[in-house]
Design a protein around this motif. Structure first.
Motif, PDB file in Angstrom:
ATOM      1  N   LYS A   1       0.847  -1.189   0.000  1.00 18.27           N
ATOM      2  CA  LYS A   1       0.000   0.000   0.000  1.00 18.27           C
ATOM      3  C   LYS A   1       0.883   1.239   0.000  1.00 18.27           C
ATOM      4  N   LEU A   2       0.653   2.104  -0.965  1.00 20.93           N
ATOM      5  CA  LEU A   2       1.442   3.324  -1.077  1.00 20.93           C
ATOM      6  C   LEU A   2       0.696   4.491  -0.442  1.00 20.93           C
ATOM      7  N   GLU A   3       1.451   5.412   0.117  1.00 21.05           N
ATOM      8  CA  GLU A   3       0.832   6.654   0.579  1.00 21.05           C
ATOM      9  C   GLU A   3       0.228   7.353  -0.633  1.00 21.05           C
ATOM     10  N   PRO A   4      -0.943   8.014  -0.484  1.00 19.52           N
ATOM     11  CA  PRO A   4      -1.595   8.635  -1.647  1.00 19.52           C
ATOM     12  C   PRO A   4      -0.693   9.570  -2.437  1.00 19.52           C
ATOM     13  N   TRP A   5       0.108  10.382  -1.758  1.00 12.13           N
ATOM     14  CA  TRP A   5       0.930  11.333  -2.507  1.00 12.13           C
ATOM     15  C   TRP A   5       2.039  10.626  -3.276  1.00 12.13           C
ATOM     16  N   VAL A   6       2.569   9.535  -2.718  1.00 13.52           N
ATOM     17  CA  VAL A   6       3.595   8.769  -3.425  1.00 13.52           C
ATOM     18  C   VAL A   6       3.001   8.121  -4.671  1.00 13.52           C
ATOM     19  N   GLU A   7       1.811   7.545  -4.507  1.00 10.91           N
ATOM     20  CA  GLU A   7       1.139   6.938  -5.652  1.00 10.91           C
ATOM     21  C   GLU A   7       0.871   7.978  -6.733  1.00 10.91           C
ATOM     22  N   ASN A   8       0.464   9.176  -6.325  1.00 10.95           N
ATOM     23  CA  ASN A   8       0.173  10.216  -7.307  1.00 10.95           C
ATOM     24  C   ASN A   8       1.426  10.725  -8.012  1.00 10.95           C
ATOM     25  N   VAL A   9       2.542  10.777  -7.320  1.00 10.94           N
ATOM     26  CA  VAL A   9       3.810  11.124  -7.979  1.00 10.94           C
ATOM     27  C   VAL A   9       4.084  10.148  -9.125  1.00 10.94           C
ATOM     28  N   LEU A  10       3.904   8.864  -8.847  1.00 15.57           N
ATOM     29  CA  LEU A  10       4.173   7.844  -9.861  1.00 15.57           C
ATOM     30  C   LEU A  10       3.132   7.861 -10.973  1.00 15.57           C
ATOM     31  N   LEU A  11       1.863   8.058 -10.618  1.00 13.18           N
ATOM     32  CA  LEU A  11       0.814   8.071 -11.632  1.00 13.18           C
ATOM     33  C   LEU A  11       0.951   9.268 -12.570  1.00 13.18           C
ATOM     34  N   VAL A  12       1.279  10.424 -12.019  1.00 13.50           N
ATOM     35  CA  VAL A  12       1.473  11.613 -12.857  1.00 13.50           C
ATOM     36  C   VAL A  12       2.660  11.399 -13.804  1.00 13.50           C
ATOM     37  N   ALA A  13       3.734  10.819 -13.285  1.00 12.52           N
ATOM     38  CA  ALA A  13       4.900  10.532 -14.136  1.00 12.52           C
ATOM     39  C   ALA A  13       4.533   9.531 -15.224  1.00 12.52           C
ATOM     40  N   LEU A  14       3.802   8.498 -14.839  1.00 13.49           N
ATOM     41  CA  LEU A  14       3.404   7.465 -15.793  1.00 13.49           C
ATOM     42  C   LEU A  14       2.472   8.038 -16.853  1.00 13.49           C
ATOM     43  N   TYR A  15       1.552   8.902 -16.450  1.00 18.19           N
ATOM     44  CA  TYR A  15       0.652   9.534 -17.414  1.00 18.19           C
ATOM     45  C   TYR A  15       1.445  10.329 -18.450  1.00 18.19           C
ATOM     46  N   GLN A  16       2.422  11.084 -17.993  1.00 20.10           N
ATOM     47  CA  GLN A  16       3.231  11.870 -18.931  1.00 20.10           C
ATOM     48  C   GLN A  16       4.008  10.972 -19.892  1.00 20.10           C
ATOM     49  N   MET A  17       4.558   9.884 -19.368  1.00 19.18           N
ATOM     50  CA  MET A  17       5.347   8.969 -20.198  1.00 19.18           C
ATOM     51  C   MET A  17       4.493   8.342 -21.301  1.00 19.18           C
ATOM     52  N   LEU A  18       3.244   8.020 -20.979  1.00 20.69           N
ATOM     53  CA  LEU A  18       2.410   7.238 -21.896  1.00 20.69           C
ATOM     54  C   LEU A  18       1.475   8.073 -22.761  1.00 20.69           C
ATOM     55  N   TYR A  19       1.059   9.229 -22.264  1.00 24.56           N
ATOM     56  CA  TYR A  19       0.023   9.980 -22.964  1.00 24.56           C
ATOM     57  C   TYR A  19       0.483  11.335 -23.498  1.00 24.56           C
ATOM     58  N   LEU A  20       1.627  11.820 -23.055  1.00 20.73           N
ATOM     59  CA  LEU A  20       2.142  13.099 -23.544  1.00 20.73           C
ATOM     60  C   LEU A  20       3.450  12.841 -24.289  1.00 20.73           C
TER      61      LEU A  20
ATOM     62  N   ARG B   1       5.569  15.192 -25.790  1.00 17.27           N
ATOM     63  CA  ARG B   1       6.529  16.292 -25.947  1.00 17.27           C
ATOM     64  C   ARG B   1       7.428  16.494 -24.731  1.00 17.27           C
ATOM     65  N   ILE B   2       7.252  15.648 -23.727  1.00 19.53           N
ATOM     66  CA  ILE B   2       8.050  15.802 -22.509  1.00 19.53           C
ATOM     67  C   ILE B   2       9.011  14.628 -22.396  1.00 19.53           C
ATOM     68  N   PRO B   3      10.322  14.875 -22.407  1.00 13.64           N
ATOM     69  CA  PRO B   3      11.291  13.767 -22.312  1.00 13.64           C
ATOM     70  C   PRO B   3      11.239  13.087 -20.948  1.00 13.64           C
ATOM     71  N   ASN B   4      11.513  11.787 -20.949  1.00 14.77           N
ATOM     72  CA  ASN B   4      11.489  11.037 -19.689  1.00 14.77           C
ATOM     73  C   ASN B   4      12.435  11.626 -18.659  1.00 14.77           C
ATOM     74  N   ARG B   5      13.539  12.167 -19.120  1.00 15.31           N
ATOM     75  CA  ARG B   5      14.520  12.737 -18.188  1.00 15.31           C
ATOM     76  C   ARG B   5      13.885  13.834 -17.336  1.00 15.31           C
ATOM     77  N   ALA B   6      13.113  14.715 -17.973  1.00 18.12           N
ATOM     78  CA  ALA B   6      12.460  15.799 -17.237  1.00 18.12           C
ATOM     79  C   ALA B   6      11.385  15.251 -16.302  1.00 18.12           C
ATOM     80  N   ILE B   7      10.652  14.257 -16.778  1.00 19.45           N
ATOM     81  CA  ILE B   7       9.603  13.638 -15.956  1.00 19.45           C
ATOM     82  C   ILE B   7      10.211  12.998 -14.710  1.00 19.45           C
ATOM     83  N   PHE B   8      11.273  12.226 -14.916  1.00 20.06           N
ATOM     84  CA  PHE B   8      11.916  11.517 -13.810  1.00 20.06           C
ATOM     85  C   PHE B   8      12.507  12.495 -12.807  1.00 20.06           C
ATOM     86  N   ASN B   9      13.211  13.501 -13.308  1.00 23.39           N
ATOM     87  CA  ASN B   9      13.879  14.448 -12.407  1.00 23.39           C
ATOM     88  C   ASN B   9      12.881  15.132 -11.485  1.00 23.39           C
ATOM     89  N   GLU B  10      11.749  15.558 -12.055  1.00 23.45           N
ATOM     90  CA  GLU B  10      10.753  16.255 -11.239  1.00 23.45           C
ATOM     91  C   GLU B  10      10.119  15.311 -10.222  1.00 23.45           C
TER      92      GLU B  10
END
Length: 446
Positions: free
Chosen positions: A71-90, A92-101
């Motif tokens: 079980k993940l803390e909600p904010w930790v899960e959301n960090v990963l979900l937001v990153a995953l959304y960017q990787m799969l659905y956007l 124009r954003i490089p993975n490097r920028a997504i990961f760093n943030e």
């Protein structure tokens, strides 16, 4: 603020939504309290709505990289979900920028173990790729995961409409909602409003659905002078149809039984003439919402024909013992499934039991207000859901127990769905790229 801050604000907004906030209200509040530029506001909006819209899909992917049962803390899960959304659905954003943030956010808000965990999960996803949804053997689960819709809703819609129509709806509701407004015909015309909006820099299209409706693009409608002056209001095109179905006459006495926040009340009022005695009585359970109805009526310059009061619609006989109305609108409390495009979290919050419970309330309201309708008067029942439990089933049950009422064909200004074979009018999100709505017209026999 920078794009990176937009990502952080998205995580914080999603965490508040997970704790019960409404996505649209939370997003508006977040934007209002930030100094994001237009590009970052668009990114923030995309990240919040996109992550919620695809949450079941994203969670299915994420669980392949997390220990079973962890079980993940909600904010930790959301960090990963937001990153995953960017990787799969956007794209124009490089993975490097997504990961760093994402990693920086984990570092700033958690301990070293959380930072390492987030880093490890993101790099594993990047290295291995996400599971193939098409390989899910259960067809129901495959649809549920593909379109991020709970299985019970997929089943219910498939049973009602068939798989092809269901898939069409599911594909549509994960697309951005169009921006639409209703021209306030009490103070201006659609032609004049359209011309002024175009001068102000809006791209304007005529609604295919609603007589007073326009679709806008270019900037938020609330920034327009026409909005500030009360010459138009923000309203979905399909939400304008219940009032059109009432066939309001200038001198009508109208009851709006479930009125807040007042969009349909003010639409009714715009068609009334107080000099001919026309008035709409608008009810809501809560004083705070009644004040909101009154404020909207004042902004749209129709307060002289609106009487807003706090009252449970099921108790109208107590307040209006000796009064009847020419027209009654019951825009009933409902599950709101037709609004998923604008409030994507609705799909995860509702259950079949909720829909059944709401049916009981809807029937009770109809039963109570039906006694206040004049003979030959028109009662319009509407909802912003697309479930038969709260729509066709409610109408059928009401008519079965009220032989002094009959169903009549719903008519609208633009004769929407003229080729339908039912009196009732059901608008699905994929029909006209609007919210889902249901409208039924019931006449009290003379």
């Amino acid at each position: 603020m920078t794009i990176d801050n937009a990502r952080s604000l998205a995580v914080e907004s999603l965490t508040r939504v997970a704790n019960g906030a409404y996505s649209n209200l939370q997003l508006d509040k977040t934007i209002a309290h930030s100094d994001l530029n237009d590009a970052d506001r668009r990114l923030l909006t995309n990240l919040v709505y996109g992550t919620i819209q695809h949450r079941l899909t994203l969670d299915y992917y994420l669980r392949s990289f997390v220990k079973p049962g962890e079980k993940l803390e909600p904010w930790v899960e959301n960090v990963l979900l937001v990153a995953l959304y960017q990787m799969l659905y956007l794209d124009r954003i490089p993975n490097r920028a997504i990961f760093n943030e994402a990693i920086q956010y984990a570092k700033d808000h958690g301990h070293e173990g959380i930072r390492r965990f987030v880093t490890g999960v993101l790099h594993a996803i990047d290295r291995e790729g996400v599971p193939d949804v098409a390989k899910i053997s259960d067809p129901l689960k495959r649809l549920s995961v593909t379109y991020s819709m709970p299985e019970w809703l997929v089943t219910r819609l498939s049973d009602q409409l068939g798989e092809d129509k269901t898939v069409s709806i599911l594909e549509t509701i994960n697309q951005p909602a169009a921006q639409s407004v209703r021209v306030n015909t009490a103070v201006t015309t659609k032609t004049e409003a359209k011309a002024e909006l175009e001068i102000a820099g809006f791209s304007v299209e005529e609604s295919q659905v609603a007589g007073a409706g326009l679709r806008l693009d270019g900037q938020p409608a609330s920034r327009s002078e026409l909005f500030n002056q009360g010459q138009m209001t923000i309203q979905d095109e399909s939400a304008m149809l219940p009032v059109e179905a009432l066939q309001i006459q200038p001198g009508d006495q109208v009851l709006d039984a479930c009125a807040a926040p007042g969009g349909k009340t003010t639409q009714i009022a715009a068609a009334l003439d107080p000099n001919q005695g026309g008035q709409v009585t608008a009810l809501d359970l809560h004083d705070k919402k009644v004040k909101l109805i009154a404020r909207n009526a004042a902004r749209l310059q129709v307060a002289d024909r609106v009487n807003a009061m706090a009252l449970d619609a099921r108790k109208v006989d107590q307040k209006f013992a000796n009064q009847t109305f020419d027209k009654i609108l019951v825009d009933a409390p409902c599950s709101g499934i037709g609004l998923i495009r604008r409030k994507p979290e609705i799909r995860y919050d509702k259950t079949p039991e909720d829909s059944q419970h709401l049916q009981t309330i809807q029937l009770a309201i109809l039963d109570a207000v039906s006694r206040k309708l004049k003979r030959n008067g028109l009662l319009v029942y509407s909802t912003c859901t697309i479930l038969d439990t709260e729509n066709a089933d409610v109408v059928a049950q009401f008519l079965a127990t009220h032989d002094n009422f009959e169903s009549v064909r719903v008519t609208t200004t633009k004769n929407v769905k003229a080729d339908r074979d039912t009196d009732t009018l059901a608008i699905y999100p994929d029909d006209f790229d609007t919210d889902g709505f249901f409208v039924s017209a019931l006449r009290r026999k003379n």
